[in-house]
Design an enzyme around this catalytic site. Sequence first.
Site, short mmCIF file in Angstrom:
data_model
loop_
_atom_site.label_atom_id
_atom_site.label_comp_id
_atom_site.label_asym_id
_atom_site.label_seq_id
_atom_site.Cartn_x
_atom_site.Cartn_y
_atom_site.Cartn_z
N GLY A 1 -4.14 3.30 1.43
CA GLY A 1 -5.10 3.38 2.51
C GLY A 1 -6.36 4.09 2.09
CD GLN B 1 -2.94 0.07 4.36
OE1 GLN B 1 -2.89 1.28 4.13
NE2 GLN B 1 -1.86 -0.65 4.65
N PRO C 1 0.84 -1.21 0.00
CG PRO C 1 -0.65 -1.54 1.73
CD PRO C 1 0.67 -2.00 1.22
CG MET C 2 3.42 2.51 -1.87
SD MET C 2 4.49 2.41 -3.33
CE MET C 2 3.50 1.31 -4.38
CB THR C 3 -0.51 7.53 1.09
OG1 THR C 3 -0.86 6.73 2.22
CG2 THR C 3 -1.43 8.74 1.03
CE1 TYR D 1 -1.17 7.97 9.20
CE2 TYR D 1 -0.23 5.83 8.63
CZ TYR D 1 -0.32 7.20 8.43
OH TYR D 1 0.46 7.80 7.47
CG HIS E 1 -2.64 1.26 7.81
ND1 HIS E 1 -1.59 0.99 8.64
CD2 HIS E 1 -2.17 2.17 6.91
CE1 HIS E 1 -0.53 1.69 8.28
NE2 HIS E 1 -0.86 2.43 7.22
#
Length: 368
Positions: free
Chosen positions: A59, A102, A25-27, A172, A167
């Site tokens: 995410g 995610q 996962p990569m924002t 977070y 996540h």
Amino acid sequence: MSDNILFSPFTLKGLTLPNRIVMAPMTRSMAPEGIPGQPNAGYYRRRAEGEAGLILTEGTVVNRPASRNMPGIPFFHGEQALAGWKQVVDAVHAARGRIGPQIWHTGSTRSGEWEPDAPVESPSGLVGPGDARGMTMSEEDIADTVDAFARAAAEAKRLGFDVVELHGAHGYLIDQFFWQGTNLRTDAFGGKTISERSRFAADIVRAVRASVGPEFPLILRVSQWKQQDYAARLAETPQEMTEWLVPLVEAGVDILHCSQRRFWEPEFPDVDGNDGLNFAGWAKKLTGAATISVGSVGLADDFFGAFGGQGSGTAALDNLYTRMEREEFDLIAVGRALLSDPQWVQKIRTGRLEDLHGFQAEDLGTLF
């Protein structure tokens, strides 16, 4: 070392992957008004065409006020956003890929000067140890958040996703409950021990498991480090790690996605030496669950350079092959290398190492 281990199938419950490589996962923050569209679907489709075994999306946030910490992060609730995610699922499946969202709540974190419309929330009104921000969640807030994760997971299954990931890492919301520095609660969701502070996450896992049924694969991403403190550690010993992770697996987690800065670094070198098990290796040994390792795979430096605008070359994968051949962990997640090179997996499989593209910081600003 042979790369054949990377390209052996992996099966868990009803999920079969053609290889062991996961897109991490990569924002991206490129979902206008929180709604993913064709550019997002094309971005994920190209990684499926490039033969990533499993794609985990950026995410995407649950239905709670201030659940995201910057604009452009996609929602995982509401008719329009869910319709956008259906486009993503269909595009990836058309390319014979496998994908999971995610599911996320960013807690009391923020990015830059942007502020959400509602007050941010966290276990104790803290973003880091001694650093106040936002409101302390009531038990009613906690119950509604648990339900929001369960509803999002049920939507993921309904839309046709192959897995779902929660996540629970990187400082977070779920991780803020784990972390003693941000969880000062004296009720059932706090406590001096990591097992006590894991109750919030375990409640979410149980609710998600109930919402998706026993056969839908559930992944939980965890980390020791936090964006607020790169040196933070939730578990200083294997015993503490057992107390942290075993209850989560017992609650219904199938795969632990173990995030560390560099996958080749041992988690407890004082126990098994400088060539000892990494985070994912220890998590697998202690819980019996399948694990994903992640951290600077295929890169010449660790991932923090990206946030300073640095690029990266490619790096040898011999250490990865060694660890996978000894079955230290089951899957390996690749982030920046796949962001800059959608064909990274295919090039590894066909031995085209000279054609690999190193990560370039400017690629963070585009979807291609």
